[in-house]
Design an enzyme around this catalytic site. Structure first.
Site, PDB file in Angstrom:
ATOM      1  CG  ASP A  60      -2.074  -0.901   1.150  1.00 35.12           C
ATOM      2  OD1 ASP A  60      -2.407  -1.308   0.028  1.00 35.12           O
ATOM      3  OD2 ASP A  60      -2.653  -1.234   2.194  1.00 35.12           O
ATOM      4  CE1 TYR A 124       4.567  -6.991   3.165  1.00 37.41           C
ATOM      5  CE2 TYR A 124       4.106  -9.338   3.302  1.00 37.41           C
ATOM      6  CZ  TYR A 124       4.010  -8.135   2.637  1.00 37.41           C
ATOM      7  OH  TYR A 124       3.354  -8.070   1.434  1.00 37.41           O
TER       8      TYR A 124
END
Length: 299
Positions: A60, A124
């Site tokens: 994002d 991540y």
């Protein structure tokens, strides 16, 4: 005779604050996607057909990548040899200047390889900064690269206890934000790793006297739901702040409802980094290898 296009796997990194996300957007927007710049740079290599980047992992606005991945096909004019990996890295990076986007590596892969569907796992990192009483105390070199939650120190042992409930295979409906694709995606995901560890900050040894602490939440899985990592990290921080108890994480999982997620517990995008995308060496076999005969990752 026209030769088949050469397929490449590229790894690339970017500073996400400058972009609307990694995926391509309309070029008339104030912020566009990293993919816009990648494909613009690729067209300057003078291919004989337009180049499309097929990106492994969506990120994002504001989310960074230490190493995202994509595959692309390059058709060169008759008589032109296929680019070597080194030539492709150098050419793309030359045309990406001065954007904070870098091609890290490029290699030939079979025409059946797919950067998204062949990925074995994605890892991540989420960076937390503790010890800041006010936003203005965040070091200038860490702006947009970490989250400094308000409210003093975090109860790390409680966060680690809560994290255990998230490991394994679950329906993560509560931990996803709804978007246009939600109705078509299974909410079941498998979390392979979730660790909370101390971490060095950028040049942090020069400002130790300020009492700042950096922590990383490391999350590994095959695939993730929309904003799943940010929701999980935000909920764990809420546990560390005493707003939630560790057992509340189990209850949120069992609720299987995105509306059950506390509105205050979403972690901001700025601390999140896609660290790596992992592939099987068999799927990366050169085009002449037998592995090319099968479509990887879709069996």
């Amino acid at each position: 005779m026209i030769c088949a296009p050469a397929r490449y796997l590229v790894f690339f990194q970017y500073f996400g604050t400058r972009y609307s996300g990694v995926m391509e957007t309309r070029s008339d927007q104030a912020l566009v996607g990293v993919q816009n710049y990648l494909e613009e740079a690729a067209q300057k290599l003078r291919p004989s057909a337009p180049i499309k980047f097929h990106i492994s992992s969506r990120t994002d606005t504001g989310v960074h990548a230490l190493a995202n991945a994509a595959h692309l096909d390059i058709q060169r004019a008759p008589g032109k040899a296929a680019f070597t990996g080194k030539q492709l890295v150098q050419g793309l990076n030359y045309h990406l200047r001065p954007e904070p986007i870098r091609i890290l590596s490029a290699q030939r892969v079979p025409s059946t390889f797919h950067a998204r569907f062949c990925a074995l796992s994605r890892t991540y990192l989420y960076r937390l900064l503790l010890g800041c009483a006010h936003y203005s105390q965040i070091p200038v070199f860490e702006q947009d690269l970490c989250w400094a939650p308000a409210g003093g120190p975090l109860d790390i042992p409680a966060m680690r206890e809560a994290a255990k409930f998230l490991l394994g295979t679950h329906d993560f409906s509560t931990f996803r934000s709804l978007n246009s694709e939600s109705a078509f995606q299974s909410p079941v995901r498998t979390l392979l790793q979730l660790e909370i560890q101390p971490s060095p900050g950028f040049l942090s040894h020069h400002y130790e006297h300020r009492g700042l602490e950096f922590w990383e939440v490391k999350v590994k899985g095959r695939a993730f739901l929309y904003r799943q990592v940010r929701r999980m990290v935000g909920a764990l921080v809420a546990v560390g702040q005493g707003k939630l108890a560790p057992h509340h994480i189990k209850e949120l999982l069992e609720a299987k409802d995105a509306r059950a997620f506390p509105s205050y517990a979403m972690a901001p995008a700025s601390g999140l980094f896609l660290k790596s995308v992992e592939y099987s060496q068999a799927d990366l076999a050169t085009p002449s290898a037998p592995a090319e005969e099968e479509l990887c990752g879709l069996s």
